[in-house]
Write a protein that holds these residues in place. Structure first.
Motif, short mmCIF file in Angstrom:
data_model
loop_
_atom_site.label_atom_id
_atom_site.label_comp_id
_atom_site.label_asym_id
_atom_site.label_seq_id
_atom_site.Cartn_x
_atom_site.Cartn_y
_atom_site.Cartn_z
N THR A 189 59.88 -40.33 139.99
CA THR A 189 60.82 -39.88 138.98
C THR A 189 62.23 -40.12 139.60
OG1 THR A 189 59.26 -38.07 138.34
CG2 THR A 189 61.68 -37.72 137.51
N ALA A 190 62.55 -39.57 140.76
CA ALA A 190 63.90 -39.80 141.31
C ALA A 190 64.34 -41.49 141.38
CB ALA A 190 64.06 -39.05 142.65
N LEU A 191 63.49 -42.15 141.60
CA LEU A 191 63.74 -43.55 141.66
C LEU A 191 63.93 -43.92 140.42
CD1 LEU A 191 63.84 -46.15 143.19
CD2 LEU A 191 61.32 -46.51 142.89
N ASN A 192 63.26 -43.51 139.26
CA ASN A 192 63.55 -43.97 138.03
C ASN A 192 64.95 -43.62 137.46
OD1 ASN A 192 62.55 -45.23 135.55
ND2 ASN A 192 61.73 -43.36 134.99
N GLN A 193 65.32 -42.40 137.81
CA GLN A 193 66.78 -41.82 137.46
C GLN A 193 67.77 -42.64 138.64
OE1 GLN A 193 67.68 -40.49 135.26
NE2 GLN A 193 69.76 -40.05 135.59
N HIS A 194 67.33 -42.98 139.78
CA HIS A 194 68.35 -43.78 140.47
C HIS A 194 68.91 -45.14 140.08
CE1 HIS A 194 70.18 -45.44 144.23
NE2 HIS A 194 69.26 -46.19 144.18
N ASN A 196 75.34 -34.58 137.25
CA ASN A 196 75.52 -32.98 136.93
C ASN A 196 75.56 -32.30 138.19
OD1 ASN A 196 74.75 -33.71 134.28
ND2 ASN A 196 72.57 -34.00 134.84
N GLY A 197 76.11 -32.93 139.10
CA GLY A 197 76.71 -32.04 140.42
C GLY A 197 75.60 -31.82 141.41
N ASN A 198 74.73 -32.65 141.55
CA ASN A 198 73.32 -32.77 142.48
C ASN A 198 73.54 -34.06 143.26
OD1 ASN A 198 71.33 -31.98 143.67
ND2 ASN A 198 69.87 -32.39 142.51
N PRO A 199 74.57 -34.31 144.00
CA PRO A 199 74.72 -35.61 144.75
C PRO A 199 73.51 -35.96 145.59
CG PRO A 199 75.91 -33.90 145.89
CD PRO A 199 75.54 -33.45 144.56
N THR A 200 73.09 -37.16 145.39
CA THR A 200 72.06 -37.73 146.15
C THR A 200 72.47 -38.09 147.66
OG1 THR A 200 71.17 -38.93 144.34
CG2 THR A 200 70.46 -39.66 146.30
N SER A 201 71.81 -37.36 148.51
CA SER A 201 72.43 -37.71 149.99
C SER A 201 72.00 -38.92 150.64
CB SER A 201 71.55 -36.28 150.86
OG SER A 201 70.26 -36.71 150.65
N ALA A 202 72.63 -39.22 151.70
CA ALA A 202 72.48 -40.58 152.24
C ALA A 202 71.04 -40.71 152.62
CB ALA A 202 73.42 -40.67 153.59
N ALA A 203 70.23 -39.71 153.06
CA ALA A 203 69.04 -39.87 153.48
C ALA A 203 67.93 -39.96 152.26
CB ALA A 203 68.31 -38.15 154.21
N LYS A 204 68.28 -39.42 150.93
CA LYS A 204 67.56 -39.60 150.00
C LYS A 204 67.91 -40.97 149.37
CE LYS A 204 67.00 -34.85 147.92
NZ LYS A 204 67.23 -33.96 146.89
N LEU A 205 69.11 -41.39 149.23
CA LEU A 205 69.56 -42.75 148.91
C LEU A 205 68.60 -43.63 149.87
CD1 LEU A 205 71.16 -44.27 146.91
CD2 LEU A 205 72.97 -44.41 148.75
N ARG A 206 68.61 -43.55 151.06
CA ARG A 206 67.94 -44.52 152.18
C ARG A 206 66.26 -44.56 151.50
NH1 ARG A 206 69.44 -42.55 156.39
NH2 ARG A 206 67.75 -41.53 157.11
N ILE A 207 65.73 -43.31 151.33
CA ILE A 207 64.41 -43.37 150.84
C ILE A 207 64.16 -44.15 149.38
CG2 ILE A 207 62.68 -41.50 149.85
CD1 ILE A 207 63.94 -39.75 151.68
N ALA A 228 59.37 -47.55 155.84
CA ALA A 228 60.32 -48.52 155.47
C ALA A 228 61.92 -47.85 155.44
CB ALA A 228 60.18 -48.78 153.95
N ALA A 229 61.94 -46.59 155.22
CA ALA A 229 63.14 -45.82 155.22
C ALA A 229 63.57 -45.52 156.63
CB ALA A 229 63.13 -44.55 154.38
N GLY A 230 62.74 -45.76 157.67
CA GLY A 230 62.87 -45.25 159.17
C GLY A 230 62.99 -43.76 159.18
#
Length: 217
Positions: free
Chosen positions: A72-77, A18-29, A52-54
């Motif tokens: 919630t974000a993890l669920n969607q990821h 939906n046009g809200n890309p997950t950043s590299a930092a968020k993905l690492r989290i 754990a994410a550093g």
């Protein structure tokens, strides 16, 4: 994420589609949170996830203001990672309601091993006073139940539903028979293979929900 089937509807969150890309930092989290839960840390705290994410705990809160938002974000990821939305659409596009049931059992057999750890982490909230996880879990259960109801209504429209079953009862049966706890008992406890699970759960769903005269259609 009851994994499941048409009842495995992901909870909406940070969504690249939906046009809200997950950043590299968020993905690492998110990956760190998933790894912790997969390793048994079902109630991993924000501090533990940050470590754990550093990153610092402050940096974590800048990305995800509460643990509920993170879960919630993890669920969607995970829904995006494992292609759940597309898979659910393919199941919904099945030619008949019976094929929906068969496709759902197949999907669960492939999906549940991947998402089991996070589902258990959310489910554990019910007994561990984890209010953040509890809210995410309850939202997931509502979505799951609605997905089951949609399938049952299709069975009724196609005149496939077993006589004597009302919508609510059939929905509850479908929800229970496609739940993670049933998969846990058969696969994790009894050692069933994915193929065995898929075959027998599909047969069980058809026997429980479909008019006996139409079960081979």
């Amino acid at each position: 994420m009851s994994s499941s089937s048409v009842n495995t509807a992901p909870v909406a969150a940070d969504n690249p589609v939906n046009g809200n890309p997950t950043s590299a930092a968020k993905l690492r989290i998110l990956q760190a949170a998933h790894n912790l839960m997969s390793q048994g840390a079902l109630r991993a705290s924000m501090a533990e996830i940050a470590e754990a994410a550093g990153i610092s705990r402050q940096a974590l809160y800048l990305h995800y203001g509460t643990r509920e938002v993170l879960l919630t974000a993890l669920n969607q990821h995970l829904a995006q990672t494992f292609g759940i939305t597309g898979e659910l659409q393919r199941i919904a596009d099945s030619a008949t309601g019976i094929e929906v049931l068969r496709a759902s059992a197949s999907f669960q057999a492939r999906l549940y091993p991947k998402v089991w750890a996070v589902v258990r982490a959310l489910e554990s909230a019910q007994t561990n006073n984890d209010e953040d996880a509890e809210r995410v879990w309850q939202a997931q259960l509502r979505n799951d139940l609605e997905g089951c109801r949609t399938t049952v209504k299709r069975l009724r429209r196609e005149k496939l539903l077993r006589p004597g079953l009302d919508i609510d009862t059939a929905t509850d049966l479908l929800w229970a028979l496609t739940s993670i706890p049933l998969w846990e008992e058969l696969v994790l406890q009894r050692g069933w293979s994915a193929k065995r699970y898929e075959q027998h759960v599909a047969e069980l769903l058809i026997a429980a929900l479909i008019d006996s005269g139409k079960q081979r259609e």
